[in-house]
Design an enzyme around this catalytic site. Structure first.
Site, PDB file in Angstrom:
ATOM      1  N   TRP A  16       0.848  -1.197   0.000  1.00  0.00           N
ATOM      2  CA  TRP A  16       0.000   0.000   0.000  1.00  0.00           C
ATOM      3  C   TRP A  16       0.889   1.254   0.000  1.00  0.00           C
ATOM      4  O   TRP A  16       1.898   1.281   0.721  1.00  0.00           O
ATOM      5  CB  TRP A  16      -0.867  -0.010   1.261  1.00  0.00           C
ATOM      6  CG  TRP A  16      -2.063   0.879   1.155  1.00  0.00           C
ATOM      7  CD1 TRP A  16      -2.127   2.196   1.496  1.00  0.00           C
ATOM      8  CD2 TRP A  16      -3.358   0.515   0.677  1.00  0.00           C
ATOM      9  NE1 TRP A  16      -3.394   2.680   1.251  1.00  0.00           N
ATOM     10  CE2 TRP A  16      -4.175   1.666   0.747  1.00  0.00           C
ATOM     11  CE3 TRP A  16      -3.916  -0.681   0.179  1.00  0.00           C
ATOM     12  CZ2 TRP A  16      -5.507   1.677   0.361  1.00  0.00           C
ATOM     13  CZ3 TRP A  16      -5.243  -0.670  -0.212  1.00  0.00           C
ATOM     14  CH2 TRP A  16      -6.019   0.497  -0.127  1.00  0.00           C
ATOM     15  N   HIS A  50      -2.609 -11.868   2.673  1.00  0.00           N
ATOM     16  CA  HIS A  50      -2.589 -11.657   4.124  1.00  0.00           C
ATOM     17  C   HIS A  50      -3.999 -11.676   4.694  1.00  0.00           C
ATOM     18  O   HIS A  50      -4.978 -11.431   3.994  1.00  0.00           O
ATOM     19  CB  HIS A  50      -1.890 -10.336   4.486  1.00  0.00           C
ATOM     20  CG  HIS A  50      -2.636  -9.113   4.035  1.00  0.00           C
ATOM     21  ND1 HIS A  50      -2.540  -8.610   2.760  1.00  0.00           N
ATOM     22  CD2 HIS A  50      -3.500  -8.296   4.684  1.00  0.00           C
ATOM     23  CE1 HIS A  50      -3.302  -7.549   2.652  1.00  0.00           C
ATOM     24  NE2 HIS A  50      -3.913  -7.325   3.803  1.00  0.00           N
ATOM     25  N   ASP A  52      -6.381  -9.834   7.359  1.00  0.00           N
ATOM     26  CA  ASP A  52      -6.582  -8.642   8.195  1.00  0.00           C
ATOM     27  C   ASP A  52      -7.131  -9.085   9.553  1.00  0.00           C
ATOM     28  O   ASP A  52      -8.015  -9.942   9.611  1.00  0.00           O
ATOM     29  CB  ASP A  52      -7.659  -7.730   7.573  1.00  0.00           C
ATOM     30  CG  ASP A  52      -7.099  -6.716   6.601  1.00  0.00           C
ATOM     31  OD1 ASP A  52      -5.892  -6.727   6.327  1.00  0.00           O
ATOM     32  OD2 ASP A  52      -7.910  -5.881   6.118  1.00  0.00           O
ATOM     33  N   HIS A  56      -7.362  -4.012  12.862  1.00  0.00           N
ATOM     34  CA  HIS A  56      -6.887  -3.137  11.782  1.00  0.00           C
ATOM     35  C   HIS A  56      -7.921  -2.061  11.461  1.00  0.00           C
ATOM     36  O   HIS A  56      -7.580  -0.968  11.036  1.00  0.00           O
ATOM     37  CB  HIS A  56      -6.594  -4.007  10.561  1.00  0.00           C
ATOM     38  CG  HIS A  56      -6.139  -3.273   9.344  1.00  0.00           C
ATOM     39  ND1 HIS A  56      -5.101  -2.377   9.341  1.00  0.00           N
ATOM     40  CD2 HIS A  56      -6.578  -3.322   8.046  1.00  0.00           C
ATOM     41  CE1 HIS A  56      -4.926  -1.898   8.121  1.00  0.00           C
ATOM     42  NE2 HIS A  56      -5.817  -2.452   7.324  1.00  0.00           N
ATOM     43  N   HIS A 156     -14.897  -2.969   5.149  1.00  0.00           N
ATOM     44  CA  HIS A 156     -14.206  -3.476   6.347  1.00  0.00           C
ATOM     45  C   HIS A 156     -15.147  -3.432   7.564  1.00  0.00           C
ATOM     46  O   HIS A 156     -15.163  -4.358   8.380  1.00  0.00           O
ATOM     47  CB  HIS A 156     -12.957  -2.645   6.659  1.00  0.00           C
ATOM     48  CG  HIS A 156     -11.751  -2.996   5.822  1.00  0.00           C
ATOM     49  ND1 HIS A 156     -11.503  -2.419   4.610  1.00  0.00           N
ATOM     50  CD2 HIS A 156     -10.728  -3.866   6.041  1.00  0.00           C
ATOM     51  CE1 HIS A 156     -10.370  -2.917   4.112  1.00  0.00           C
ATOM     52  NE2 HIS A 156      -9.881  -3.791   4.959  1.00  0.00           N
ATOM     53  N   GLU A 168      -6.794 -10.802   1.795  1.00  0.00           N
ATOM     54  CA  GLU A 168      -6.558  -9.877   0.689  1.00  0.00           C
ATOM     55  C   GLU A 168      -5.265 -10.280  -0.036  1.00  0.00           C
ATOM     56  O   GLU A 168      -4.429 -10.986   0.525  1.00  0.00           O
ATOM     57  CB  GLU A 168      -6.441  -8.437   1.222  1.00  0.00           C
ATOM     58  CG  GLU A 168      -7.766  -7.935   1.779  1.00  0.00           C
ATOM     59  CD  GLU A 168      -7.654  -6.691   2.660  1.00  0.00           C
ATOM     60  OE1 GLU A 168      -8.649  -5.975   2.785  1.00  0.00           O
ATOM     61  OE2 GLU A 168      -6.572  -6.452   3.261  1.00  0.00           O
TER      62      GLU A 168
HETATM   63 ZN   LIG Z   1      -7.853  -4.808   4.657  1.00  0.00          ZN
END
Ligand SMILES: [Zn+2]
Length: 211
Positions: A16, A50, A52, A56, A156, A168
């Site tokens: 990101w 990954h 989440d 987060h 989310h 993701e």
């Molecule tokens: Zn995420």
């Protein structure tokens, strides 16, 4: 048969904007005469494929080591939902949902080593819909279940409301739609907001690999 749906983790792997890409420090190296090779890794935990953690995106959300591992292992459905770049996928027109885990191939983030900002995302309505169908985990082939420029993260937050799990950064382009067993266990990282996973699929029933 094992299908690996994890991108290779290397310094070339996109992260990101503003996040920490992978750095490897080689402390000892057999090629240079040391008795062993020994490396230190520094990187975001939102690295490639990954999971989440709710912490987060939620103030009181669970951290990754506390997550129920049964979320990340078991029957799974891969669906192909071609989406326009930069749009949110709605539940309308989705194939029938048959399994408690759903991986969505949007085709909008084709190369994990070449970041594109206009990947597709999930609408909160879609997350609510999947929850109603008994889905506990949703995976996606993009870096986020929300759009890149989203600040309020409505998808989310829908996952948070339903205590569903998010994967993701999956690589789904070589996987046929169908039913599989998914294994994608996060590391037991105390207090962390995510963990890289090695995500694999094993075909169940009529799913056939195309390669
Ligand atoms: Zn995420």
């Amino acid at each position: 048969m094992i299908l690996d749906i994890t991108p290779t983790v290397s310094p070339r792997l996109g992260v990101w904007p503003g996040d920490t890409s992978l750095h490897r420090q080689i402390l000892l190296d057999i090629a240079k005469g040391d008795n062993i090779t020994l490396s230190t890794l520094k990187a975001t935990v939102h690295l490639g494929a990954h999971a989440d953690a709710p912490s987060h995106y939620g103030k009181k959300g669970e951290t990754i080591e506390a997550r129920d591992l049964s979320l990340y292992i078991g029957p799974c459905q891969v669906i192909r939902v071609p989406a326009d770049p930069g749009t949110r996928i709605e539940p309308d027109g989705l194939p029938a949902i048959t399994d408690p885990r759903v991986l969505i191939d949007t085709g909008t983030f084709p190369d994990p080593e070449n970041w594109n900002e206009d990947f597709a995302a999930l609408s909160p309505r879609l997350v609510d819909f999947l929850h109603e169908k008994g889905v506990r985990l949703v995976g996606i082939d993009t870096p986020s279940v929300d759009l890149q420029d989203s600040k309020d993260l409505p998808a989310h937050h829908a996952f948070l409301r339903h205590d569903m799990a998010i994967l993701e950064g999956l690589v789904l382009k070589k996987v046929l739609a169908g039913r599989y067993e998914l294994v994608a266990l996060p590391l037991k990282l105390e207090g962390f907001d995510a963990s890289p996973v090695r995500a694999i699929l094993r075909p169940l029933g009529d799913a056939v690999n195309e390669r």
